[in-house]
Every structure is written in C-alpha cells, then in structure tokens.
Design a protein around this motif. Structure first.
Motif, mmCIF file in Angstrom:
data_model
loop_
_atom_site.group_PDB
_atom_site.id
_atom_site.type_symbol
_atom_site.label_atom_id
_atom_site.label_comp_id
_atom_site.label_asym_id
_atom_site.label_seq_id
_atom_site.Cartn_x
_atom_site.Cartn_y
_atom_site.Cartn_z
ATOM 1 N N ALA A 1 -123.847 11.962 -33.589
ATOM 2 C CA ALA A 1 -123.519 13.247 -32.948
ATOM 3 C C ALA A 1 -123.959 13.236 -31.486
ATOM 4 O O ALA A 1 -123.245 13.727 -30.607
ATOM 5 C CB ALA A 1 -124.169 14.397 -33.699
ATOM 6 N N GLY A 2 -125.113 12.678 -31.215
ATOM 7 C CA GLY A 2 -125.596 12.567 -29.842
ATOM 8 C C GLY A 2 -124.721 11.653 -29.013
ATOM 9 O O GLY A 2 -124.436 11.935 -27.843
ATOM 10 N N ALA A 3 -124.287 10.546 -29.615
ATOM 11 C CA ALA A 3 -123.400 9.617 -28.917
ATOM 12 C C ALA A 3 -122.077 10.302 -28.580
ATOM 13 O O ALA A 3 -121.555 10.169 -27.475
ATOM 14 C CB ALA A 3 -123.159 8.373 -29.773
ATOM 15 N N LYS A 4 -121.538 11.062 -29.521
ATOM 16 C CA LYS A 4 -120.285 11.782 -29.282
ATOM 17 C C LYS A 4 -120.455 12.807 -28.159
ATOM 18 O O LYS A 4 -119.566 12.971 -27.321
ATOM 19 C CB LYS A 4 -119.817 12.484 -30.566
ATOM 20 C CG LYS A 4 -119.317 11.520 -31.619
ATOM 21 C CD LYS A 4 -118.944 12.277 -32.880
ATOM 22 C CE LYS A 4 -118.495 11.356 -33.984
ATOM 23 N NZ LYS A 4 -118.149 12.093 -35.213
ATOM 24 N N ALA A 5 -121.590 13.498 -28.133
ATOM 25 C CA ALA A 5 -121.837 14.489 -27.084
ATOM 26 C C ALA A 5 -121.900 13.821 -25.713
ATOM 27 O O ALA A 5 -121.303 14.315 -24.747
ATOM 28 C CB ALA A 5 -123.130 15.253 -27.367
ATOM 29 N N LEU A 6 -122.615 12.699 -25.616
ATOM 30 C CA LEU A 6 -122.697 11.980 -24.348
ATOM 31 C C LEU A 6 -121.331 11.473 -23.904
ATOM 32 O O LEU A 6 -120.951 11.589 -22.737
ATOM 33 C CB LEU A 6 -123.669 10.805 -24.475
ATOM 34 C CG LEU A 6 -125.144 11.166 -24.595
ATOM 35 C CD1 LEU A 6 -125.956 9.930 -24.981
ATOM 36 C CD2 LEU A 6 -125.652 11.747 -23.286
ATOM 37 N N MET A 7 -120.586 10.908 -24.845
ATOM 38 C CA MET A 7 -119.264 10.375 -24.517
ATOM 39 C C MET A 7 -118.301 11.501 -24.143
ATOM 40 O O MET A 7 -117.521 11.357 -23.196
ATOM 41 C CB MET A 7 -118.734 9.550 -25.690
ATOM 42 C CG MET A 7 -119.578 8.305 -25.941
ATOM 43 S SD MET A 7 -119.200 7.499 -27.499
ATOM 44 C CE MET A 7 -117.859 6.464 -26.968
ATOM 45 N N SER A 8 -118.367 12.614 -24.853
ATOM 46 C CA SER A 8 -117.498 13.752 -24.545
ATOM 47 C C SER A 8 -117.754 14.271 -23.136
ATOM 48 O O SER A 8 -116.816 14.611 -22.406
ATOM 49 C CB SER A 8 -117.713 14.881 -25.554
ATOM 50 O OG SER A 8 -117.270 14.483 -26.832
ATOM 51 N N HIS A 9 -119.005 14.323 -22.753
ATOM 52 C CA HIS A 9 -119.347 14.747 -21.393
ATOM 53 C C HIS A 9 -118.726 13.787 -20.377
ATOM 54 O O HIS A 9 -118.121 14.214 -19.388
ATOM 55 C CB HIS A 9 -120.859 14.810 -21.215
ATOM 56 C CG HIS A 9 -121.253 15.078 -19.799
ATOM 57 N ND1 HIS A 9 -121.180 16.331 -19.230
ATOM 58 C CD2 HIS A 9 -121.680 14.249 -18.815
ATOM 59 C CE1 HIS A 9 -121.556 16.259 -17.973
ATOM 60 N NE2 HIS A 9 -121.868 15.013 -17.695
ATOM 61 N N TRP A 10 -118.889 12.505 -20.592
ATOM 62 C CA TRP A 10 -118.342 11.486 -19.682
ATOM 63 C C TRP A 10 -116.822 11.604 -19.603
ATOM 64 O O TRP A 10 -116.243 11.579 -18.526
ATOM 65 C CB TRP A 10 -118.757 10.097 -20.155
ATOM 66 C CG TRP A 10 -118.274 8.999 -19.282
ATOM 67 C CD1 TRP A 10 -117.189 8.210 -19.497
ATOM 68 C CD2 TRP A 10 -118.824 8.555 -18.041
ATOM 69 N NE1 TRP A 10 -117.035 7.316 -18.481
ATOM 70 C CE2 TRP A 10 -118.029 7.503 -17.571
ATOM 71 C CE3 TRP A 10 -119.917 8.961 -17.279
ATOM 72 C CZ2 TRP A 10 -118.286 6.853 -16.377
ATOM 73 C CZ3 TRP A 10 -120.174 8.296 -16.096
ATOM 74 C CH2 TRP A 10 -119.371 7.262 -15.660
ATOM 75 N N PHE A 11 -116.170 11.743 -20.755
ATOM 76 C CA PHE A 11 -114.709 11.857 -20.778
ATOM 77 C C PHE A 11 -114.254 13.105 -20.025
ATOM 78 O O PHE A 11 -113.287 13.060 -19.263
ATOM 79 C CB PHE A 11 -114.181 11.910 -22.219
ATOM 80 C CG PHE A 11 -114.504 10.700 -23.053
ATOM 81 C CD1 PHE A 11 -114.755 9.458 -22.479
ATOM 82 C CD2 PHE A 11 -114.552 10.790 -24.429
ATOM 83 C CE1 PHE A 11 -115.051 8.347 -23.251
ATOM 84 C CE2 PHE A 11 -114.838 9.682 -25.213
ATOM 85 C CZ PHE A 11 -115.090 8.470 -24.631
ATOM 86 N N GLY A 12 -114.939 14.224 -20.238
ATOM 87 C CA GLY A 12 -114.575 15.461 -19.559
ATOM 88 C C GLY A 12 -114.765 15.379 -18.051
ATOM 89 O O GLY A 12 -113.964 15.909 -17.285
ATOM 90 N N ALA A 13 -115.817 14.700 -17.641
ATOM 91 C CA ALA A 13 -116.093 14.560 -16.212
ATOM 92 C C ALA A 13 -115.100 13.643 -15.511
ATOM 93 O O ALA A 13 -114.969 13.674 -14.289
ATOM 94 C CB ALA A 13 -117.516 14.036 -16.008
ATOM 95 N N HIS A 14 -114.381 12.831 -16.302
ATOM 96 C CA HIS A 14 -113.426 11.880 -15.731
ATOM 97 C C HIS A 14 -112.026 12.080 -16.302
ATOM 98 O O HIS A 14 -111.253 11.137 -16.435
ATOM 99 C CB HIS A 14 -113.920 10.448 -15.970
ATOM 100 C CG HIS A 14 -115.213 10.178 -15.248
ATOM 101 N ND1 HIS A 14 -116.436 10.484 -15.804
ATOM 102 C CD2 HIS A 14 -115.457 9.688 -14.027
ATOM 103 C CE1 HIS A 14 -117.382 10.179 -14.944
ATOM 104 N NE2 HIS A 14 -116.826 9.704 -13.853
ATOM 105 N N SER A 15 -111.707 13.314 -16.619
ATOM 106 C CA SER A 15 -110.410 13.660 -17.183
ATOM 107 C C SER A 15 -109.280 13.187 -16.265
ATOM 108 O O SER A 15 -109.339 13.355 -15.050
ATOM 109 C CB SER A 15 -110.319 15.169 -17.379
ATOM 110 O OG SER A 15 -109.087 15.513 -17.964
#
Length: 75
Positions: free
Chosen positions: A6-20
């Motif tokens: 869950a933590g990995a998904k949260a970190l990755m989701s943040h990265w993906f959103g920041a680089h949409s």
C-alpha cells in the motif's frame, strides 16, 4: 523502498500524478506483486529488466521492502 505494498502504491501514485502526460518507466520486482495493479491503472507491460548487484544483495531492513528498481526508471 516502502513499508508495504500500500505504501509503495501511494509513493508510485504520487510520482505518476506529478508526471502526468509524460513517459514513465516503472520496473517492479516480480516479488512486489504490483504488476497487476500497474496494469489496472493503465500502465501496460512492455518489457522487463534485470536487477544486478555486485556481491551479495543487501537485505531489506524491517519494516522496509524493495518494490521497484529505481535507477533505470529515473534515467
């Protein structure tokens, strides 16, 4: 490195959103169990990567675990 999936998904989701809208390469480990989740959110699997280490691979120190390879993904 994250405490759990869950933590990995949260970190990755943040990265993906920041680089949409940009090209993003994400190499996850087989053991991470994140491949299915990445496909569900629209990141198609297009290849693979080999994790290399000189000598012994360092052991994860609890509570952290390795979920993705970072150097190649970040360029």
């Amino acid at each position: 490195v994250a405490p759990d999936a869950a933590g990995a998904k949260a970190l990755m989701s943040h990265w993906f959103g920041a680089h949409s809208g940009m090209f993003i390469r994400t190499d996850v480990t087989e053991a991470s169990g994140l491949s299915g989740w990445l496909a569900e959110i629209g990141l198609e699997r297009v290849g693979g990567a080999t994790s290399m280490v000189r000598g012994e691979q360092p052991a994860a120190v609890a509570p952290a675990s390795l979920f993705a390879l970072v150097s190649q993904a970040l360029g």
